[in-house]
Design a protein around this motif. Structure first.
Motif, PDB file in Angstrom:
ATOM      1  N   GLY A  86      65.369  45.986  14.821  1.00  0.00           N
ATOM      2  CA  GLY A  86      66.781  45.992  14.472  1.00  0.00           C
ATOM      3  C   GLY A  86      67.692  45.745  15.650  1.00  0.00           C
ATOM      4  N   GLY A  87      67.216  44.970  16.630  1.00  0.00           N
ATOM      5  CA  GLY A  87      68.030  44.694  17.811  1.00  0.00           C
ATOM      6  C   GLY A  87      67.995  45.788  18.855  1.00  0.00           C
ATOM      7  N   ALA A  88      67.246  46.839  18.650  1.00  0.00           N
ATOM      8  CA  ALA A  88      67.169  47.941  19.612  1.00  0.00           C
ATOM      9  C   ALA A  88      65.817  47.921  20.321  1.00  0.00           C
ATOM     10  CB  ALA A  88      67.368  49.277  18.903  1.00  0.00           C
ATOM     11  N   THR A  89      65.811  48.334  21.571  1.00  0.00           N
ATOM     12  CA  THR A  89      64.585  48.402  22.365  1.00  0.00           C
ATOM     13  C   THR A  89      63.931  49.766  22.187  1.00  0.00           C
ATOM     14  OG1 THR A  89      65.469  46.878  24.021  1.00  0.00           O
ATOM     15  CG2 THR A  89      63.608  48.261  24.680  1.00  0.00           C
ATOM     16  N   ILE A  90      62.625  49.750  21.863  1.00  0.00           N
ATOM     17  CA  ILE A  90      61.871  50.990  21.660  1.00  0.00           C
ATOM     18  C   ILE A  90      61.018  51.232  22.902  1.00  0.00           C
ATOM     19  CG2 ILE A  90      60.180  52.188  20.229  1.00  0.00           C
ATOM     20  CD1 ILE A  90      61.024  50.376  17.915  1.00  0.00           C
ATOM     21  N   VAL A  91      61.177  52.384  23.501  1.00  0.00           N
ATOM     22  CA  VAL A  91      60.389  52.781  24.664  1.00  0.00           C
ATOM     23  C   VAL A  91      59.246  53.662  24.181  1.00  0.00           C
ATOM     24  CG1 VAL A  91      60.398  53.962  26.887  1.00  0.00           C
ATOM     25  CG2 VAL A  91      62.426  52.681  26.147  1.00  0.00           C
ATOM     26  N   VAL A  92      57.997  53.227  24.449  1.00  0.00           N
ATOM     27  CA  VAL A  92      56.815  54.026  24.097  1.00  0.00           C
ATOM     28  C   VAL A  92      56.385  54.776  25.349  1.00  0.00           C
ATOM     29  CG1 VAL A  92      54.452  53.988  23.241  1.00  0.00           C
ATOM     30  CG2 VAL A  92      56.136  52.369  22.329  1.00  0.00           C
ATOM     31  N   VAL A  93      56.425  56.100  25.269  1.00  0.00           N
ATOM     32  CA  VAL A  93      56.161  56.944  26.432  1.00  0.00           C
ATOM     33  C   VAL A  93      54.653  57.103  26.625  1.00  0.00           C
ATOM     34  CG1 VAL A  93      56.684  59.152  27.522  1.00  0.00           C
ATOM     35  CG2 VAL A  93      58.290  58.160  25.874  1.00  0.00           C
ATOM     36  N   PRO A  94      54.131  56.912  27.854  1.00  0.00           N
ATOM     37  CA  PRO A  94      52.705  57.158  28.098  1.00  0.00           C
ATOM     38  C   PRO A  94      52.357  58.624  27.825  1.00  0.00           C
ATOM     39  CG  PRO A  94      53.692  55.909  29.902  1.00  0.00           C
ATOM     40  CD  PRO A  94      54.819  56.375  29.030  1.00  0.00           C
ATOM     41  N   PRO A  95      51.156  58.880  27.301  1.00  0.00           N
ATOM     42  CA  PRO A  95      50.807  60.263  26.922  1.00  0.00           C
ATOM     43  C   PRO A  95      50.834  61.253  28.074  1.00  0.00           C
ATOM     44  CG  PRO A  95      49.265  58.694  25.959  1.00  0.00           C
ATOM     45  CD  PRO A  95      50.111  57.930  26.923  1.00  0.00           C
ATOM     46  N   VAL A 124      64.507  55.297  20.999  1.00  0.00           N
ATOM     47  CA  VAL A 124      65.588  54.358  21.269  1.00  0.00           C
ATOM     48  C   VAL A 124      66.741  55.185  21.838  1.00  0.00           C
ATOM     49  CG1 VAL A 124      67.224  52.722  20.267  1.00  0.00           C
ATOM     50  CG2 VAL A 124      64.863  52.802  19.433  1.00  0.00           C
ATOM     51  N   ALA A 125      67.242  54.768  22.999  1.00  0.00           N
ATOM     52  CA  ALA A 125      68.320  55.533  23.626  1.00  0.00           C
ATOM     53  C   ALA A 125      69.594  55.483  22.784  1.00  0.00           C
ATOM     54  CB  ALA A 125      68.580  55.012  25.048  1.00  0.00           C
ATOM     55  N   GLN A 126      70.002  54.293  22.375  1.00  0.00           N
ATOM     56  CA  GLN A 126      71.179  54.105  21.529  1.00  0.00           C
ATOM     57  C   GLN A 126      70.905  52.973  20.537  1.00  0.00           C
ATOM     58  OE1 GLN A 126      73.893  55.850  21.150  1.00  0.00           O
ATOM     59  NE2 GLN A 126      73.420  57.293  22.818  1.00  0.00           N
ATOM     60  N   PRO A 127      71.083  53.213  19.261  1.00  0.00           N
ATOM     61  CA  PRO A 127      71.408  54.485  18.591  1.00  0.00           C
ATOM     62  C   PRO A 127      70.212  55.452  18.651  1.00  0.00           C
ATOM     63  CG  PRO A 127      70.933  52.800  16.972  1.00  0.00           C
ATOM     64  CD  PRO A 127      70.912  52.114  18.297  1.00  0.00           C
ATOM     65  N   ARG A 128      70.508  56.703  18.722  1.00  0.00           N
ATOM     66  CA  ARG A 128      69.475  57.711  18.972  1.00  0.00           C
ATOM     67  C   ARG A 128      68.410  57.687  17.879  1.00  0.00           C
ATOM     68  NH1 ARG A 128      72.405  63.334  20.352  1.00  0.00           N
ATOM     69  NH2 ARG A 128      70.211  63.928  20.361  1.00  0.00           N
ATOM     70  N   THR A 129      67.166  57.485  18.331  1.00  0.00           N
ATOM     71  CA  THR A 129      66.039  57.382  17.394  1.00  0.00           C
ATOM     72  C   THR A 129      64.797  57.932  18.073  1.00  0.00           C
ATOM     73  OG1 THR A 129      67.006  55.317  16.569  1.00  0.00           O
ATOM     74  CG2 THR A 129      64.751  55.822  15.874  1.00  0.00           C
ATOM     75  N   ARG A 213      65.267  51.266   9.145  1.00  0.00           N
ATOM     76  CA  ARG A 213      64.552  50.406   8.211  1.00  0.00           C
ATOM     77  C   ARG A 213      63.665  49.397   8.938  1.00  0.00           C
ATOM     78  NH1 ARG A 213      66.335  49.968   2.865  1.00  0.00           N
ATOM     79  NH2 ARG A 213      67.944  51.499   2.322  1.00  0.00           N
ATOM     80  N   ALA A 214      64.144  48.869  10.061  1.00  0.00           N
ATOM     81  CA  ALA A 214      63.351  47.898  10.808  1.00  0.00           C
ATOM     82  C   ALA A 214      62.095  48.538  11.391  1.00  0.00           C
ATOM     83  CB  ALA A 214      64.208  47.277  11.918  1.00  0.00           C
ATOM     84  N   ILE A 215      62.185  49.769  11.848  1.00  0.00           N
ATOM     85  CA  ILE A 215      61.008  50.458  12.383  1.00  0.00           C
ATOM     86  C   ILE A 215      60.000  50.740  11.269  1.00  0.00           C
ATOM     87  CG2 ILE A 215      60.197  52.598  13.437  1.00  0.00           C
ATOM     88  CD1 ILE A 215      62.767  52.671  15.074  1.00  0.00           C
ATOM     89  N   VAL A 216      60.467  51.215  10.133  1.00  0.00           N
ATOM     90  CA  VAL A 216      59.564  51.480   9.013  1.00  0.00           C
ATOM     91  C   VAL A 216      58.845  50.202   8.601  1.00  0.00           C
ATOM     92  CG1 VAL A 216      59.435  52.184   6.589  1.00  0.00           C
ATOM     93  CG2 VAL A 216      60.890  53.455   8.176  1.00  0.00           C
ATOM     94  N   ALA A 217      59.573  49.094   8.532  1.00  0.00           N
ATOM     95  CA  ALA A 217      58.966  47.834   8.107  1.00  0.00           C
ATOM     96  C   ALA A 217      57.941  47.327   9.104  1.00  0.00           C
ATOM     97  CB  ALA A 217      60.064  46.786   7.902  1.00  0.00           C
ATOM     98  N   ALA A 218      58.085  47.660  10.403  1.00  0.00           N
ATOM     99  CA  ALA A 218      57.175  47.157  11.431  1.00  0.00           C
ATOM    100  C   ALA A 218      55.882  47.963  11.528  1.00  0.00           C
ATOM    101  CB  ALA A 218      57.891  47.159  12.786  1.00  0.00           C
ATOM    102  N   LEU A 219      55.796  49.062  10.824  1.00  0.00           N
ATOM    103  CA  LEU A 219      54.631  49.938  10.916  1.00  0.00           C
ATOM    104  C   LEU A 219      53.817  49.895   9.622  1.00  0.00           C
ATOM    105  CD1 LEU A 219      56.342  52.993  12.648  1.00  0.00           C
ATOM    106  CD2 LEU A 219      54.653  51.451  13.679  1.00  0.00           C
TER     107      LEU A 219
END
Length: 254
Positions: A86-95, A124-129, A213-219
């Motif tokens: 959805g145009g937002a960058t998702i940061v995946v944190v290392p375990p 996602v930093a903004q919008p908070r997710t 919605r974009a995150i749900v659709a990508a998973l």
């Protein structure tokens, strides 16, 4: 001098008769049992012996898994998570950058959490997710299995109290999910989603509907059930206008 002769021994019939009588009495008082030979005793036992029933083995109980409070890297789960939606960058944190484990998150999911094997967190930093992604081992989980634990899942991510009635089933987009809105303890506009797909369970908290919605659709997700088609009624046969009640053609007089 005259020689003295010894008299021959006299028979004692009376004494012999007494001895014989005593012997007969002793034989009459003695109860004699027939002596069985090994062959005879074995034959008698085999004739009366019955086979003992064989005890059926008791079923082995399925071992209950223990919660996993260590979090090791899971490359397959890591590759599953999107890095943008959805145009937002998702940061995946290392375990190794957080102390949360599959067992910690699994406590909100009841007995299902015992099968949580690995955990990854994205945000996602903004919008908070925030996204929690879990891989399951030992059983398959479908979205309807989450229903008894919805109230506790909501409280785990900040909902005040236990309110299962606030959750409802929804299709978003093409995935069957459980969803509920915010309450007075969470940020305004917050929506919470949780769903499952075979070996994965997801928990998503976000304030932007498009990003959510974009995150749900990508998973991975469970498609909604296909509604059963309603059987169509066949049209009733129309009676011929030329036939009367008797089934014979009516004649018309001029």
């Amino acid at each position: 001098m005259p020689t003295r002769r010894l008299a021959p021994p006299r028979s004692r019939p009376a004494e012999l008769g007494a001895v014989a009588l005593v012997a007969l009495l002793l034989m009459a008082c003695t109860t004699a049992e027939p002596v069985r030979t090994p062959a005879q005793s074995g034959g008698a036992q085999s004739a009366t012996a019955r086979p003992s029933p064989t005890a059926s083995p008791s079923p082995t109980p399925t071992p209950i898994p223990t919660p996993r409070y260590t979090n090791e890297p899971d490359p397959a789960l890591d590759a599953l998570l999107p890095r943008s939606a959805g145009g937002a960058t998702i940061v995946v944190v290392p375990p190794d950058q957080y102390g949360l484990t599959p067992g910690d998150v699994g406590e909100a999911f009841g007995e299902l959490g015992l099968y949580f094997h690995s955990l990854l967190i994205g945000y996602v930093a903004q919008p908070r997710t925030t996204l929690y992604a879990v891989r399951v081992e030992g059983r398959k989980i479908v979205t309807r299995d989450l229903r008894p634990h919805l109230a506790e899942i909501g409280r785990y991510v900040g909902i005040a109290g236990l309110h299962p009635e606030a959750w409802h089933s929804a299709v978003l987009p093409g995935h069957l999910v459980w969803v509920r809105p915010e309450d007075n303890a969470t940020v305004a506009g917050t929506m919470i989603y949780t769903w499952a797909a075979d070996e994965y369970v997801f928990l998503l908290i976000g304030v932007d509907d498009g990003v959510n919605r974009a995150i749900v659709a990508a998973l991975p997700g469970e498609p909604p059930p296909t509604p059963s088609p309603v059987p169509s009624r066949s049209p009733s046969p129309t009676p011929s206008p030329s036939s009367g009640p008797s089934g014979l053609a009516r004649s018309t007089r001029c």
